[in-house]
Design a protein around this motif. Structure first.
Motif, mmCIF file in Angstrom:
data_model
loop_
_atom_site.group_PDB
_atom_site.id
_atom_site.type_symbol
_atom_site.label_atom_id
_atom_site.label_comp_id
_atom_site.label_asym_id
_atom_site.label_seq_id
_atom_site.Cartn_x
_atom_site.Cartn_y
_atom_site.Cartn_z
ATOM 1 N N SER A 24 95.859 44.716 13.608
ATOM 2 C CA SER A 24 96.509 45.181 14.349
ATOM 3 C C SER A 24 97.713 44.608 13.602
ATOM 4 N N ILE A 25 97.681 43.689 13.353
ATOM 5 C CA ILE A 25 99.061 43.414 12.778
ATOM 6 C C ILE A 25 99.830 44.097 11.277
ATOM 7 N N GLY A 26 98.181 44.833 10.374
ATOM 8 C CA GLY A 26 98.143 46.006 9.236
ATOM 9 C C GLY A 26 99.004 46.819 9.978
ATOM 10 N N SER A 27 98.584 47.517 11.628
ATOM 11 C CA SER A 27 98.807 48.631 11.286
ATOM 12 C C SER A 27 100.622 48.729 11.380
ATOM 13 N N SER A 28 101.390 47.791 12.159
ATOM 14 C CA SER A 28 102.632 47.642 12.710
ATOM 15 C C SER A 28 103.394 47.046 11.198
ATOM 16 N N ILE A 29 102.947 46.157 10.782
ATOM 17 C CA ILE A 29 104.119 45.924 9.295
ATOM 18 C C ILE A 29 104.407 46.276 8.445
ATOM 19 N N TYR A 30 103.674 47.337 8.413
ATOM 20 C CA TYR A 30 104.609 49.166 7.342
ATOM 21 C C TYR A 30 105.728 49.721 8.135
ATOM 22 N N THR A 31 105.634 50.170 9.387
ATOM 23 C CA THR A 31 106.564 50.655 9.731
ATOM 24 C C THR A 31 107.638 49.877 9.592
ATOM 25 N N PRO A 32 108.391 49.205 9.644
ATOM 26 C CA PRO A 32 110.107 48.769 8.907
ATOM 27 C C PRO A 32 110.301 49.366 7.730
ATOM 28 N N ALA A 33 109.457 49.369 6.505
ATOM 29 C CA ALA A 33 109.024 50.060 5.090
ATOM 30 C C ALA A 33 109.453 51.359 5.214
ATOM 31 N N TYR A 34 109.032 52.032 6.047
ATOM 32 C CA TYR A 34 108.774 53.473 5.449
ATOM 33 C C TYR A 34 110.274 54.459 5.167
ATOM 34 N N PRO A 35 111.563 53.840 5.547
ATOM 35 C CA PRO A 35 112.417 54.500 4.536
ATOM 36 C C PRO A 35 112.448 54.176 3.408
ATOM 37 N N LEU A 36 112.503 52.737 2.543
ATOM 38 C CA LEU A 36 111.932 52.468 1.459
ATOM 39 C C LEU A 36 111.168 53.428 0.779
ATOM 40 N N VAL A 37 110.186 53.798 1.400
ATOM 41 C CA VAL A 37 108.241 54.804 0.950
ATOM 42 C C VAL A 37 109.134 56.654 0.685
ATOM 43 N N SER A 38 109.390 56.354 2.095
ATOM 44 C CA SER A 38 110.596 57.341 2.039
ATOM 45 C C SER A 38 111.511 58.138 0.492
ATOM 46 N N LYS A 39 112.381 57.038 0.159
ATOM 47 C CA LYS A 39 113.076 56.981 -0.469
ATOM 48 C C LYS A 39 112.203 56.759 -1.883
ATOM 49 N N LEU A 43 98.895 41.810 20.930
ATOM 50 C CA LEU A 43 100.291 40.735 19.891
ATOM 51 C C LEU A 43 100.448 41.266 18.345
ATOM 52 N N GLY A 44 99.460 41.641 17.295
ATOM 53 C CA GLY A 44 99.656 41.879 16.497
ATOM 54 C C GLY A 44 100.666 43.075 16.248
ATOM 55 N N PRO A 45 100.296 44.423 16.693
ATOM 56 C CA PRO A 45 101.930 45.176 16.441
ATOM 57 C C PRO A 45 102.580 45.011 16.843
ATOM 58 N N ALA A 46 103.268 43.885 17.494
ATOM 59 C CA ALA A 46 104.439 43.712 17.982
ATOM 60 C C ALA A 46 104.857 42.301 17.012
ATOM 61 N N VAL A 47 103.995 41.443 16.254
ATOM 62 C CA VAL A 47 104.536 40.416 15.627
ATOM 63 C C VAL A 47 105.079 41.231 13.869
ATOM 64 N N GLY A 48 103.913 42.774 13.745
ATOM 65 C CA GLY A 48 103.703 42.954 12.686
ATOM 66 C C GLY A 48 105.572 44.070 12.135
ATOM 67 N N PRO A 49 106.000 44.630 12.894
ATOM 68 C CA PRO A 49 107.765 44.596 12.482
ATOM 69 C C PRO A 49 108.453 43.543 12.818
ATOM 70 N N ILE A 50 108.296 42.155 13.240
ATOM 71 C CA ILE A 50 109.333 40.996 12.652
ATOM 72 C C ILE A 50 108.776 40.565 11.516
ATOM 73 N N VAL A 51 107.680 40.575 11.091
ATOM 74 C CA VAL A 51 107.259 40.136 9.906
ATOM 75 C C VAL A 51 107.467 40.727 8.403
ATOM 76 N N GLY A 52 107.503 42.452 8.963
ATOM 77 C CA GLY A 52 107.898 43.451 7.788
ATOM 78 C C GLY A 52 109.290 43.689 7.885
ATOM 79 N N GLY A 53 110.126 43.797 8.655
ATOM 80 C CA GLY A 53 111.540 43.611 8.950
ATOM 81 C C GLY A 53 112.121 43.167 7.502
ATOM 82 N N TYR A 54 110.940 41.504 7.777
ATOM 83 C CA TYR A 54 111.856 40.582 6.867
ATOM 84 C C TYR A 54 111.522 41.359 5.374
ATOM 85 N N VAL A 55 110.386 41.394 5.329
ATOM 86 C CA VAL A 55 109.649 41.426 3.697
ATOM 87 C C VAL A 55 109.834 42.695 3.339
#
Length: 522
Positions: free
Chosen positions: A94-109, A216-228
């Motif tokens: 489940s963390i694998g689903s949402s960890i990507y979401t903060p990075a989608y602007p970078l993928v778009s670019k 809990l995984g989807p909630a933690v994913g964006p926190i980790v993904g945002g920084y990474v």
């Protein structure tokens, strides 16, 4: 995702007197098993002792309620370990689903695609979670839970690695979909593992702990993904997921099989005795998978009011949750000027709400449901409690959803401190968690072991389809309507669905009586 089916407290069925071979246990532990008689009756003692300590060794069923190979008879610590492992795997997937979401602007670019298109690797991953259980659940009933955990998560890891190396956008989309497809089995068969280990009367507590992980995984994913993503780039969201996967997969190596039929087949092979009937394979297994996890769930979705309305309600709630992964960073960066790292910390509120939901379920189960269960035992009703008594937390949670959404809608403004909309996320998350667990317990209690899996499969397919679709139109909706009215629209829908658990609590017994499927009569 599915929840454990009902089982008798002992998980024991009477044995046929002709199954297997007979063994004498007196030589193993005479001192503790001996029948106490007068020493003047030694011959009678020996005869009685031998008869009493003879049991049927069989691979057709457990050898008795105290069979040491029955997972429900394992030491408490061993059972806890085998409960934690699938929960950890569910957290990883489940963390694998949402960890990507903060990075989608970078993928778009990087790949030159629009922002909505850049969310496709997230949405198709979620869509993969909907259809993976069709295969995973049936394989676990043929080859055992442990085999599926090890194989599915290993394949999942390879697709996540491929996603990190993607040379183009199309490759990223396909590999993320396949990662979700192969990563999904723990979200389904983990519930079966819990049913293997724990009796029905403890179902609420073990289910709550297990369900906390995929929430809990989807909630933690964006926190980790945002920084990474800010520090290392979007590809590192996949590398970090791979690291989490290794942490989750290694403990599987130290687990034992918990599925009854697989254990009995292992016993038969080890002792050279008759094995239980094998599960379906090949085309037969394929037909069973389609029927149990697609055709029957589809039929129940449209013909069973309990299944249909709860599936719609839970699916909408999960869809709003997944929409937050796309909308919250936009809201807090646009209104409050948050950086990507700061926006990711907002998701801590989702995690807090999940934990509060877990606490609510446990408290209500301890002080309400368990007392009803004990009263049913004393009254000679064999502990049978009407399934509608599982809905208390769903009724409470149904109030939290619209409250949280309207609160967020009209406090996410530059003239109001950012803490207000952040706090508003907590009652939404609490209500979502409470409704999901409570409704899942109600469905399983209603349809029992025979149809409970199909009912939850209907729920799982619909909620992940909703979860995959909603984020794709969330950003256009917020751009068109604005934060206040876009979130209020979701709040109005949540308010419209609020009566669902309340109506089922009052009318559920009458609805169950008219069901085309076998349901619990209580």
């Amino acid at each position: 995702m599915s929840i454990p089916s009902g089982h008798s407290p002992g998980n024991y069925d009477p044995l046929s007197p002709h199954d297997g071979e007979h063994i004498h246990l007196s030589s193993i532990n005479d001192s503790t098993k001996a029948v106490r008689r007068s020493t003047n009756d030694a011959p009678a003692i020996n005869q009685h002792k031998s008869a009493e300590l003879t049991r049927t060794l069989t691979a057709q069923d457990w050898t008795g309620p105290d069979d040491p190979e029955n997972p429900r008879n394992w030491p408490f610590g061993k059972k806890v370990f085998h409960t934690i492992v699938p929960a950890l795997l569910a957290f990883v997937v489940s963390i694998g689903s949402s960890i990507y979401t903060p990075a989608y602007p970078l993928v778009s670019k990087e790949f030159g695609v629009g922002t909505t298109a850049a969310l496709l690797p997230f949405s198709l991953y979620v869509l993969g979670l909907a259809f993976g259980p069709i295969v995973g659940a049936s394989l676990s009933e043929t080859f055992g839970r442990r085999f599926v955990y090890m194989l599915a998560i290993l394949i999942f890891a390879f697709f996540i690695m491929g996603a990190g190396f993607s040379p183009n956008f199309g490759c990223l989309v396909v590999l993320r979909f396949l990662a979700g497809l192969f990563g999904s089995p723990p979200l389904t068969i983990g519930a079966g593992t819990n049913a293997d280990l724990w009796p029905a009367e403890t179902r609420a507590r073990t289910t709550s702990f297990y369900v906390l992980s995929p929430f809990l995984g989807p909630a933690v994913g964006p926190i980790v993904g945002g920084y990474v993503s800010v520090i290392k780039g979007w590809r590192w969201t996949q590398w970090v997921t791979l690291m989490f996967t290794a942490v989750g997969w290694v403990p599987v190596l130290f687990t034992k099989e918990t599925y009854k039929n697989a254990i009995l087949h292992q016993r038969a092979k080890r002792l050279g005795i008759a094995a239980p009937p094998a599960g379906p394979r090949g085309l037969t297994m394929g037909r069973q998978m389609l029927f149990t996890f697609l055709m029957r769930p589809a039929h129940m979705l449209f013909t069973e009011p309990i299944v249909g309305f709860l599936a719609l309600y839970i699916s909408f709630n999960l869809a709003v949750l997944y929409s937050f992964f796309a909308s919250l960073p936009t809201v807090f960066s646009g209104v409050y000027g948050f950086t990507a790292e700061q926006s990711s910390l907002v998701f801590i509120a989702l995690a807090i709400g999940c934990v509060l939901g877990l606490i609510t379920i446990i408290v209500v189960d301890t002080y309400v449901y368990q007392r009803m269960f004990q009263a049913a035992l004393i009254d000679g009703r064999h502990g049978i409690v009407a399934p509608e008594h599982r809905l208390y937390c769903a009724m409470l949670g149904s109030i939290g959803l619209p409250v949280g959404l309207f609160w967020f809608a009209w406090t996410a403004r530059s003239d109001i401190h950012w803490i207000c909309p952040v706090i508003a996320i907590v009652p939404f998350s609490w209500g979502n968690m409470s409704i999901f667990i409570s409704s899942a317990l109600y469905i399983v209690d209603t349809y029992q072991a025979r149809y409970g899996a199909s009912a939850m499969a209907a729920n799982g397919i619909l909620r992940y389809i909703f979860g995959a679709a909603f984020p794709l139109f969330t950003l256009p909706m917020y751009n068109k309507l604005g934060i206040g009215w876009a979130t209020s629209l979701l709040g109005f829908i949540a308010a419209t669905l609020t009566p669902v658990p309340w109506v089922l609590f009052r009318k559920g017994s009458a609805i169950r009586a008219k069901s085309k499927y076998e349901t619990l009569k209580a």
